[in-house]
Scaffold this active site. Structure first.
Site, PDB file in Angstrom:
ATOM      1  N   LYS A  33      34.136 -88.826  30.807  1.00  0.00           N
ATOM      2  CA  LYS A  33      34.760 -88.713  29.471  1.00  0.00           C
ATOM      3  C   LYS A  33      33.923 -87.833  28.539  1.00  0.00           C
ATOM      4  CE  LYS A  33      34.648 -93.197  28.568  1.00  0.00           C
ATOM      5  NZ  LYS A  33      34.051 -93.792  29.776  1.00  0.00           N
ATOM      6  N   ARG A  61      38.770 -99.325  23.445  1.00  0.00           N
ATOM      7  CA  ARG A  61      38.292 -99.920  24.687  1.00  0.00           C
ATOM      8  C   ARG A  61      38.761-101.363  24.845  1.00  0.00           C
ATOM      9  NH1 ARG A  61      33.549 -96.816  25.880  1.00  0.00           N
ATOM     10  NH2 ARG A  61      32.335 -97.635  27.593  1.00  0.00           N
ATOM     11  N   ARG A  68      23.022 -89.550  36.674  1.00  0.00           N
ATOM     12  CA  ARG A  68      23.253 -88.963  35.343  1.00  0.00           C
ATOM     13  C   ARG A  68      21.957 -88.865  34.541  1.00  0.00           C
ATOM     14  NH1 ARG A  68      28.054 -90.987  31.646  1.00  0.00           N
ATOM     15  NH2 ARG A  68      27.085 -93.044  31.876  1.00  0.00           N
ATOM     16  N   ARG A  81      20.054 -92.877  30.530  1.00  0.00           N
ATOM     17  CA  ARG A  81      20.553 -93.877  29.576  1.00  0.00           C
ATOM     18  C   ARG A  81      20.110 -95.271  30.001  1.00  0.00           C
ATOM     19  NH1 ARG A  81      26.865 -92.783  28.504  1.00  0.00           N
ATOM     20  NH2 ARG A  81      26.849 -95.021  28.800  1.00  0.00           N
ATOM     21  N   ARG A 131      29.240-103.144  33.208  1.00  0.00           N
ATOM     22  CA  ARG A 131      30.218-102.213  32.608  1.00  0.00           C
ATOM     23  C   ARG A 131      31.493-102.164  33.444  1.00  0.00           C
ATOM     24  NH1 ARG A 131      26.327 -97.380  32.660  1.00  0.00           N
ATOM     25  NH2 ARG A 131      27.955 -96.068  31.780  1.00  0.00           N
TER      26      ARG A 131
END
Ligand code: ADP
Length: 217
Positions: free
Chosen positions: A14, A87, A126, A161, A172
């Site tokens: 996203k 969300r 990531r 992160r 998550r």
């Protein structure tokens, strides 16, 4: 004013897609994840409150998130692109009410569809630019930097992160399955909803989404 949405699971792309779309179509990009992480970094009153949620992968409460979003939308002149919002069903319903109250419109809603095994691999790989003014997103296998560990755009060091750990990713994904799925169902019945294969290469996803945006922007 119109509001465009990019929906999708954690690490579905996203943020990367929104950064590309924002530039091409001159939209104002609002990432609730980035705003919350900034507030944690700056240790604001909200930041101190949401620090644990953003680190362990649970959701920040609706009233905090809606408050941030609707304050941010006040006075915005350009069309807006959200990533990471709404969300929850409450957030989606609150957004609809806000739009109809202000006479604003919902534009294209894109859901990035990515298999779970791909998501997990992306999370582990990531890295993000530590410069909050830049926030470029990299992947150690799919989207490498020229110099290892250094942002191509601003030369700041990259970091991971805090919620890109195996444990926080599991949380998550649980949140995604239970709370976020109904949001996808809510939007999938709307005429401007489009499903996009988010497992393709970043440029391919961007090209697919660009041609959809071309109909709107
Ligand atoms: P991702 O989609 O990869 O999990 P985000 O950057 O969108 O990453 O969100 C990171 C974290 O910020 C979430 O796990 C949650 O704690 C918080 N957050 C972001 N957006 C919202 C939202 N709309 N409602 C509640 N919490 C949110």
């Amino acid at each position: 004013m119109r509001v465009f949405l990019i929906l999708g699971a954690p690490a579905s792309g996203k943020g990367s897609l929104a950064q590309m779309v924002e530039k091409k179509f001159a939209l104002t990009h609002i990432s609730t994840g980035d705003i919350l992480r900034d507030s944690v970094f700056k240790e604001t009153e909200i930041g101190l409150r949401v620090k644990d949620c953003t680190a362990n992968g649970t959701l920040v409460d609706d009233s905090t998130v809606n408050g941030i979003v609707f304050a941010r939308l006040q006075g915005e002149a350009r069309d807006v692109l959200f990533d990471g919002f709404p969300r929850t069903l409450n957030q989606a319903i609150a957004l609809d009410s806000f739009l109809s109250e202000k006479g604003f419109h919902l534009g294209l809603v894109v859901n990035l569809d990515v298999p779970t095994c791909v998501l997990e691999n992306r999370v582990v790989n990531r890295r993000i630019c530590s410069n909050v003014e830049c926030r470029a997103i990299y992947n150690m296998t799919r989207r490498k930097t020229v110099v290892e560990g250094v942002c191509d755009l601003c030369m700041s060091p990259l970091k991971q992160r805090p919620d890109d750990t195996a444990q926080a990713f599991k949380t998550r994904m649980d949140v995604f399955a239970t709370v976020y799925r109904p949001v996808l169902e809510y939007y999938s019945s709307k005429p401007n909803f489009r499903q996009v294969d988010g497992s393709a290469l970043p440029d391919e996803v961007f090209n697919a989404v660009s041609s959809l945006y071309g109909e709107y922007v």
